[in-house]
Design a protein around this motif. Structure first.
Motif, mmCIF file in Angstrom:
data_model
loop_
_atom_site.group_PDB
_atom_site.id
_atom_site.type_symbol
_atom_site.label_atom_id
_atom_site.label_comp_id
_atom_site.label_asym_id
_atom_site.label_seq_id
_atom_site.Cartn_x
_atom_site.Cartn_y
_atom_site.Cartn_z
ATOM 1 N N PHE A 1 0.731 -1.246 -0.013
ATOM 2 C CA PHE A 1 0.040 0.212 -0.033
ATOM 3 C C PHE A 1 1.014 1.188 -0.127
ATOM 4 O O PHE A 1 0.366 2.474 0.356
ATOM 5 C CB PHE A 1 -0.974 0.143 1.194
ATOM 6 N N LEU A 2 2.474 1.334 -0.409
ATOM 7 C CA LEU A 2 3.114 2.296 -0.225
ATOM 8 C C LEU A 2 2.727 3.418 -1.393
ATOM 9 O O LEU A 2 2.438 2.943 -2.409
ATOM 10 C CB LEU A 2 4.628 1.866 -0.266
ATOM 11 N N LYS B 1 -6.764 -4.845 -2.262
ATOM 12 C CA LYS B 1 -5.782 -4.101 -2.863
ATOM 13 C C LYS B 1 -6.499 -3.281 -4.060
ATOM 14 O O LYS B 1 -6.615 -1.805 -4.044
ATOM 15 C CB LYS B 1 -4.622 -4.660 -3.470
ATOM 16 N N ASN C 1 -7.569 0.961 -3.705
ATOM 17 C CA ASN C 1 -7.039 2.006 -4.742
ATOM 18 C C ASN C 1 -8.360 2.518 -5.390
ATOM 19 O O ASN C 1 -8.274 3.807 -5.773
ATOM 20 C CB ASN C 1 -5.945 1.324 -5.710
ATOM 21 N N SER D 1 -7.887 18.699 -7.435
ATOM 22 C CA SER D 1 -6.704 18.756 -8.216
ATOM 23 C C SER D 1 -7.235 18.680 -9.782
ATOM 24 O O SER D 1 -8.383 18.548 -10.033
ATOM 25 C CB SER D 1 -5.925 17.516 -7.977
HETATM 26 C C1 UGA Z 1 -1.415 4.895 -4.638
HETATM 27 C C2 UGA Z 1 -1.870 4.521 -3.166
HETATM 28 O O1 UGA Z 1 -2.041 5.533 -2.566
HETATM 29 C C3 UGA Z 1 -1.117 3.595 -2.615
HETATM 30 O O2 UGA Z 1 -1.592 3.316 -1.274
HETATM 31 C C4 UGA Z 1 -0.709 2.306 -3.340
HETATM 32 O O3 UGA Z 1 -0.100 1.256 -2.740
HETATM 33 C C5 UGA Z 1 -0.223 2.643 -4.630
HETATM 34 O O4 UGA Z 1 -1.080 3.661 -5.458
HETATM 35 C C6 UGA Z 1 -0.064 1.494 -5.714
HETATM 36 O O5 UGA Z 1 -0.876 0.598 -5.863
HETATM 37 O O6 UGA Z 1 1.051 0.914 -5.832
HETATM 38 P P1 UGA Z 1 0.590 6.454 -5.504
HETATM 39 O O7 UGA Z 1 -0.136 6.278 -6.842
HETATM 40 O O8 UGA Z 1 1.836 6.217 -5.582
HETATM 41 O O9 UGA Z 1 -0.081 5.440 -4.506
HETATM 42 O O10 UGA Z 1 0.294 7.796 -5.439
HETATM 43 P P2 UGA Z 1 -0.936 8.722 -4.638
HETATM 44 O O11 UGA Z 1 -0.210 9.356 -3.419
HETATM 45 O O12 UGA Z 1 -2.162 7.620 -4.187
HETATM 46 O O13 UGA Z 1 -1.410 9.675 -5.580
HETATM 47 C C7 UGA Z 1 -2.068 9.251 -6.712
HETATM 48 C C8 UGA Z 1 -2.631 10.387 -7.478
HETATM 49 O O14 UGA Z 1 -3.817 11.050 -6.802
HETATM 50 C C9 UGA Z 1 -1.432 11.641 -7.909
HETATM 51 O O15 UGA Z 1 -1.769 11.997 -8.862
HETATM 52 C C10 UGA Z 1 -1.840 12.696 -6.904
HETATM 53 O O16 UGA Z 1 -1.402 13.881 -7.025
HETATM 54 C C11 UGA Z 1 -3.498 12.548 -6.759
HETATM 55 N N1 UGA Z 1 -4.311 13.022 -5.505
HETATM 56 C C12 UGA Z 1 -3.836 12.501 -4.412
HETATM 57 C C13 UGA Z 1 -4.952 14.035 -5.658
HETATM 58 O O17 UGA Z 1 -5.376 14.647 -6.863
HETATM 59 N N2 UGA Z 1 -5.913 14.342 -4.535
HETATM 60 C C14 UGA Z 1 -5.614 13.801 -3.584
HETATM 61 O O18 UGA Z 1 -6.290 14.147 -2.543
HETATM 62 C C15 UGA Z 1 -4.681 12.581 -3.318
#
Ligand code: UGA
Length: 429
Positions: free
Chosen positions: A152-153, A204, A208, A253
């Motif tokens: 979940f990182l 998982k 997501n 966003s």
């Molecule tokens: C995501 C999940 O958060 C992790 O828990 C999971 O392990 C990972 O996918 C995976 O499956 O490997 P990640 O894609 O690295 O992690 O990044 P996030 O922080 O979730 O951001 C994803 C997207 O959503 C980014 O483009 C971010 O800018 C956007 N976002 C995130 C928003 O637009 N608003 C938010 O409030 C949060």
């Protein structure tokens, strides 16, 4: 414990390194000799805060080694983690060929009992297929267990997330591998949830997809905020204080991107389709996400009227902060959309410029974020890097031919920006 991780991408490398950090003996396997050589020499192939130091420290301590040989990895450990890519196919389903190849290689190398743990994000019921493949391709008739242990990182916070997880999910078919998994994860002091394999795999994709849904939900509410004069940040704050909702992942966003959410949503919709369920809710999540980018581009067009030959400065190319990852980056998508309209771009990203150069051509890459605005008709913030909050706004205002700033990440306060003399357009405010 002696552990092997097959695949040294984001998940595999961070997992292997953190396992070594808590004292396990770890072998990381990758079929890319250049990557393995780089890692052996103390370099790392990705930017991830804190990772390089940890890799160096654990390589130095002799707890972390790298090899291209799966057979060596299988021989050296009793627990083998698989962390290989499961990329999307054109129809939204998942390409399982890397995982299947690895299962066959493990099977061919096994000479004693092994626990094979899948960390890659996979469709529900993959565990059964991995078990079948190992049985079919195993040379010796050795016992093994297959476990599902989704990761979940988040990129950009990967070390932090791995060292301090909310929960660890372990899906099993029998109790036999459970004590080993408990021992591996004991140093992380997190609740370990033991489930059947199908449930672990579903956790998982369901997690997501739910997080993506949360972002699309707040982005949809942001549309209402813009139409009514409300402020999305205040709305999100007021909603998020309810513990049942939670404050995180409510940042409006220009849409979510990256290598996980878009891919996992498509895969989950496909999985549902295959069992006869039309997951329309998630299709709408995708639709809202795409519309969010359309709306942002329209906002730029409505303000600047004709984009042809206008110079636009873009801050941010990575799909999110703290990473050099540009896969399915909304920022890059935006750049391509603006270029298609004939705009000339000056771009900057603190870490992702090298990777962007391969896919974003005919733009000026600017090393200093404060120099991007020079000669531009407008400035756009496309990624939520913390350092963009420290942009020299006075300099930017003077450098722009017109002081117009489009903020796709709501980094600044609208009232303050107005006071500074900007025409400032953000999301849902
Ligand atoms: C995501 C999940 O958060 C992790 O828990 C999971 O392990 C990972 O996918 C995976 O499956 O490997 P990640 O894609 O690295 O992690 O990044 P996030 O922080 O979730 O951001 C994803 C997207 O959503 C980014 O483009 C971010 O800018 C956007 N976002 C995130 C928003 O637009 N608003 C938010 O409030 C949060």
């Amino acid at each position: 414990m002696k552990l092997t991780i097959i695949g040294t991408g984001y998940v595999g490398l961070v997992t292997g390194t953190c396992f070594a950090e808590v004292g396990h003996q770890v072998v990381c396997v990758d079929n890319d000799p250049a990557k393995v050589k780089l890692l052996q020499e103390g370099g790392i192939p990705i930017y991830e805060p804190g990772l390089e130091e940890l890799v160096k420290k654990n390589v130095g301590a002799g707890r972390l080694t790298f090899t291209t040989s799966t057979a060596e990895g299988v021989e050296k450990s009793d627990v083998i983690f698989i962390a290989v890519p499961t990329p999307p196919q054109p129809d939204g389903s998942v390409d399982m060929s890397f995982l299947e190849r690895v299962a066959r290689d493990i099977a061919a190398a096994m000479t004693s009992y092994k626990i094979v743990v899948d960390k890659s994000t996979v469709p529900v019921q993959t565990g059964d297929k991995v078990a079948e493949a190992i049985k079919r391709y195993g040379k010796a008739r050795v016992e093994f267990d297959v476990v599902s242990n989704p990761e979940f990182l988040r990129e950009g916070f990967a070390v932090e997330d791995l060292m301090h997880p909310d929960r660890i999910v372990v899906g099993v078919r029998s109790q036999r591998p459970v004590p080993a998994l408990q021992e591996i994860y004991a140093p992380f002091n997190a609740p370990i949830i033991i489930t059947d394999i199908n449930s672990a795999e579903l956790i998982k994709h369901a997690s997501n997809s739910f997080l993506a849904l949360k972002i699309s939900y707040i982005n949809a509410v942001a549309v209402l905020c813009e139409a009514t004069g409300a402020n999305i940040q205040e709305v999100a704050h007021g909603m998020g204080m309810d513990e049942r909702i939670g404050r995180r992942f409510l940042h409006a966003s220009l849409g979510f991107g990256g290598s996980c959410f878009p891919k996992d949503l498509s895969a989950f919709i496909k999985i549902a389709e295959q069992v006869g369920y039309d997951f329309r809710l998630l299709k709408e999540v995708q639709h809202i996400n795409a519309a969010q980018m359309d709306r942002f581009v329209k906002k730029i067009q409505e303000t600047l009227w004709v984009l042809k030959d206008k110079t636009i400065g873009v801050l941010g190319l990575a799909f999110k902060q703290n990473t050099d990852d540009i896969r399915s980056s909304p920022a890059l998508d935006l750049c391509h959309r603006l270029q298609k309209e004939g705009a000339v771009l000056r771009v900057h990203d603190p870490k992702a410029m090298e990777k962007a150069k391969a896919v974003l051509k005919d733009v000026t890459y600017v090393e200093d974020m404060n120099a991007v605005a020079e000669g531009c008709d407008a400035l756009v913030i496309a990624t939520e890097w913390d350092e963009f909050k420290k942009l020299d706004l006075d300099r930017a205002r003077k450098a722009l031919t017109h002081p117009i700033l489009f903020d796709g990440r709501n980094l600044f306060d609208p009232a303050e920006m107005e006071r500074l003399g900007f025409i400032y357009k953000s999301i849902g405010r």
